[in-house]
Design a protein around this motif. Structure first.
Motif, PDB file in Angstrom:
ATOM      1  N   LYS A 294     -43.395  -2.040 -96.701  1.00  0.00           N
ATOM      2  CA  LYS A 294     -42.107  -1.626 -97.260  1.00  0.00           C
ATOM      3  C   LYS A 294     -42.318  -0.309 -97.993  1.00  0.00           C
ATOM      4  O   LYS A 294     -43.323  -0.143 -98.691  1.00  0.00           O
ATOM      5  CB  LYS A 294     -41.544  -2.665 -98.211  1.00  0.00           C
TER       6      LYS A 294
ATOM      7  N   ARG B  89     -45.682   1.497 -97.558  1.00  0.00           N
ATOM      8  CA  ARG B  89     -46.843   0.900 -98.233  1.00  0.00           C
ATOM      9  C   ARG B  89     -47.093  -0.500 -97.686  1.00  0.00           C
ATOM     10  O   ARG B  89     -46.152  -1.214 -97.353  1.00  0.00           O
ATOM     11  CB  ARG B  89     -46.577   0.746 -99.738  1.00  0.00           C
TER      12      ARG B  89
ATOM     13  N   ILE C 159     -47.560  -3.867 -98.739  1.00  0.00           N
ATOM     14  CA  ILE C 159     -47.310  -4.569-100.003  1.00  0.00           C
ATOM     15  C   ILE C 159     -47.958  -5.943-100.022  1.00  0.00           C
ATOM     16  O   ILE C 159     -47.961  -6.613-101.047  1.00  0.00           O
ATOM     17  CB  ILE C 159     -45.796  -4.672-100.316  1.00  0.00           C
TER      18      ILE C 159
ATOM     19  N   GLU D 130     -53.654  -4.701-106.200  1.00  0.00           N
ATOM     20  CA  GLU D 130     -52.969  -3.451-105.891  1.00  0.00           C
ATOM     21  C   GLU D 130     -53.960  -2.417-105.355  1.00  0.00           C
ATOM     22  O   GLU D 130     -53.633  -1.638-104.471  1.00  0.00           O
ATOM     23  CB  GLU D 130     -52.242  -2.904-107.123  1.00  0.00           C
TER      24      GLU D 130
ATOM     25  N   GLN E  83     -53.673  -0.648-101.814  1.00  0.00           N
ATOM     26  CA  GLN E  83     -53.582   0.812-101.745  1.00  0.00           C
ATOM     27  C   GLN E  83     -54.639   1.370-100.803  1.00  0.00           C
ATOM     28  O   GLN E  83     -54.367   2.306-100.041  1.00  0.00           O
ATOM     29  CB  GLN E  83     -53.718   1.435-103.142  1.00  0.00           C
TER      30      GLN E  83
ATOM     31  N   THR F 264     -53.407   0.693 -97.323  1.00  0.00           N
ATOM     32  CA  THR F 264     -52.292   1.611 -97.064  1.00  0.00           C
ATOM     33  C   THR F 264     -52.806   3.003 -96.727  1.00  0.00           C
ATOM     34  O   THR F 264     -52.373   3.614 -95.748  1.00  0.00           O
ATOM     35  CB  THR F 264     -51.346   1.677 -98.279  1.00  0.00           C
TER      36      THR F 264
END
Length: 183
Positions: A68, A71, A73, A82, A86, A89
Motif C-alpha cells: 500500500k 510500501r 506493509i 518496520e 523497509q 520495500t
C-alpha cells in the motif's frame, strides 16, 4: 471499499508475482520475435509489479506481500518490524523500478527516428536480467522468511542480502552493471 457493520475497509487486489513477471517477459519476447515495420504500435507496456498505491496483495512462493502506498506493509502470517519491512520495500521497489525503466527505455529507442538495434538488444537483455534478479531476490526472501521464526532473524538475513542481490545472480559484467545503468 466494502461496508460491513458501518465499518469501511479496503478490499485488496490480489496479484501473482510469477504471472506478472512471466507476462512481462512473454510480451517483450513476443514483440522481439515479431518486430517489423508495423509492430511499433504493439510495443510492450511497461508495468510495475510492486510499486502500487492501492492496497494490493502480491503472492510469490506462498508468501502474500501486502502493498500500500508504494510500501510493503506486511507479509501475511509473519510479524515483521518496520525496519525489516523497509528493507524488503527498498529491495523490491528498486528492482521493480529498474525493470520498468528498461522496458520504457527500450520502447523509446524503438520510437526514435534512428533506432539502434544493438542498443535495443542490450537494453532488452538488461530488462530480462532485472526480472531474473527480482525473481531471485523474491526467492531469497521467501526462503529465509519460511525458515526464520523471529523478526530479528529475518532482519539479519535481509541485512546480509546484497542490494539488490545482483552479485549472486551471475558473474557477467552486464549483471553487475545493471544497477549503474538504471540510475
Amino acid at each position: 471499499m466494502a461496508k460491513f457493520n458501518t465499518i469501511m475497509f479496503e478490499m485488496p487486489k490480489k496479484l501473482y508475482a510469477n504471472e506478472l513477471i512471466e507476462k512481462l517477459t512473454d510480451q517483450r519476447r513476443e514483440f522481439n520475435n515479431n518486430r517489423g515495420a508495423g509492430q511499433v504500435n504493439n510495443l510492450p507496456t511497461p508495468e510495475y509489479i510492486f510499486n502500487r498505491e492501492k492496497l494490493t496483495t502480491i503472492t510469490f512462493e506462498g508468501l502474500d506481500f501486502i502493498i500500500k502506498d508504494r510500501r510493503v506493509i506486511g507479509i501475511k502470517g509473519l510479524t515483521l518490524s518496520e525496519k525489516a519491512l523497509q528493507q524488503i520495500t527498498d529491495k523490491l521497489l528498486f528492482l521493480d523500478k529498474v525493470q520498468f525503466d528498461y522496458c520504457e527505455k527500450s520502447n523509446r529507442e524503438y520510437l526514435s527516428g534512428n533506432a539502434d538495434l544493438q542498443n535495443i538488444r542490450n537494453i532488452d537483455r538488461w530488462f530480462f536480467t532485472s526480472l531474473k534478479i527480482l525473481t531471485t531476490t523474491l526467492n531469497d526472501i521467501a526462503a529465509f522468511t519460511k525458515k526464520a521464526n523471529t523478526t530479528v532473524m529475518v532482519e539479519a538475513n535481509l541485512a546480509n542480502m546484497r542490494k539488490p542481490n545482483i552479485d549472486t545472480f551471475g558473474e557477467k559484467p552486464v549483471d553487475q552493471a545493471i544497477v549503474q545503468l538504471a540510475k
